[in-house]
Design a protein around this motif. Structure first.
Motif, PDB file in Angstrom:
ATOM      1  N   ARG A   9      37.568  49.872  32.889  1.00 47.65           N
ATOM      2  CA  ARG A   9      37.556  49.455  31.561  1.00 47.65           C
ATOM      3  C   ARG A   9      38.636  49.160  30.958  1.00 47.65           C
TER       4      ARG A   9
ATOM      5  N   GLN B  31      39.651  45.685  32.050  1.00 42.56           N
ATOM      6  CA  GLN B  31      38.883  44.826  31.467  1.00 42.56           C
ATOM      7  C   GLN B  31      39.467  44.533  30.210  1.00 42.56           C
TER       8      GLN B  31
ATOM      9  N   CYS C 163      39.123  52.027  24.851  1.00 44.59           N
ATOM     10  CA  CYS C 163      38.319  52.754  25.689  1.00 44.59           C
ATOM     11  C   CYS C 163      37.930  53.995  25.065  1.00 44.59           C
TER      12      CYS C 163
END
Length: 223
Positions: free
Chosen positions: A71, A74, A201
């Motif tokens: 994540r 990303q 996150c």
């Protein structure tokens, strides 16, 4: 039964508040029984309704930590301008992304997470064994000795990744000395706030994280 250091760290990393409450419940039951045997006044009856957390705690496993790293990568790619890597030193973010509990000291320990590819851990040589005991899955570990610079070691890894220019996000609680050391050793890259990635996150909880939070809160309220 004796536990290995790794087992102890794994146990300590799971819903810390909830586990502490579970230990208190077991201790209170023992104290209640011991007090009765010794002729002391028993604990209030409400303690009889408390029960240990036991198998209600579901550990955070390696796959979940790896999902958090994915994540972060990303978010690094989606940022404008994008990040080329993330620089994380001991603290809650290191625990969040790698499950590593490390007491901060003057010696650098850092997780470097690239936008693409696998992370690396930079750590002191005499602590290598303790560091490897905490790994939840195989991660490249590069150690530095007392007569070496950890920042040059980190800069070498950055260069090996082909990051000759660009932006490296720095986790918000990083000490200035750790920030400045990397800035001088890797002076071709720009060190910027990593908040868009780390907060991006951590601010959004997974269902498992919510489950652990609710369990810890429930145990705390019970006690």
């Amino acid at each position: 039964m004796k536990l290995s250091r790794r087992e102890l760290f794994k146990t300590a990393s799971i819903a810390t508040g909830g586990l502490a409450a579970g230990a208190l419940l077991e201790a209170s039951s023992a104290a209640r029984a011991n007090g009765a045997e010794a002729g002391q006044a028993p604990l209030p009856p409400a303690f009889d309704k408390l029960r240990p957390l036991g198998d209600r705690v579901k550990p955070i496993r390696a796959e979940e930590f790896q999902g958090r790293i994915a994540r972060a990568q990303q978010l690094m790619a989606e940022a404008k301008p994008r990040f080329d890597a993330l620089y994380i030193t001991p603290g809650t973010s290191l625990e969040y992304f790698a499950g590593i509990h490390w007491w901060p000291s003057e010696r650098l320990l850092a997780l470097l997470l690239p936008r693409r590819g696998d992370p690396v851990l930079i750590g002191p040589g005499f602590e290598e064994g303790r560091l490897r005991e905490q790994l939840r899955w195989p991660i490249d570990v590069r150690v530095w000795q007392e007569d070496e610079s950890p920042y040059l070691l980190a800069a070498k890894w950055i260069s090996e990744r082909g990051i000759t220019t660009g932006r490296i996000g720095v986790e918000e609680t990083t000490r200035y000395a750790f920030f400045d050391g990397l800035r001088q050793a890797a002076n071709s890259v720009e060190l910027v706030s990593g908040d868009p990635v780390t907060i991006g996150c951590r601010a959004q909880k997974s269902e498992h994280e919510l489950e652990l939070l609710r369990l810890a809160c429930s145990a705390t309220f019970d006690v």
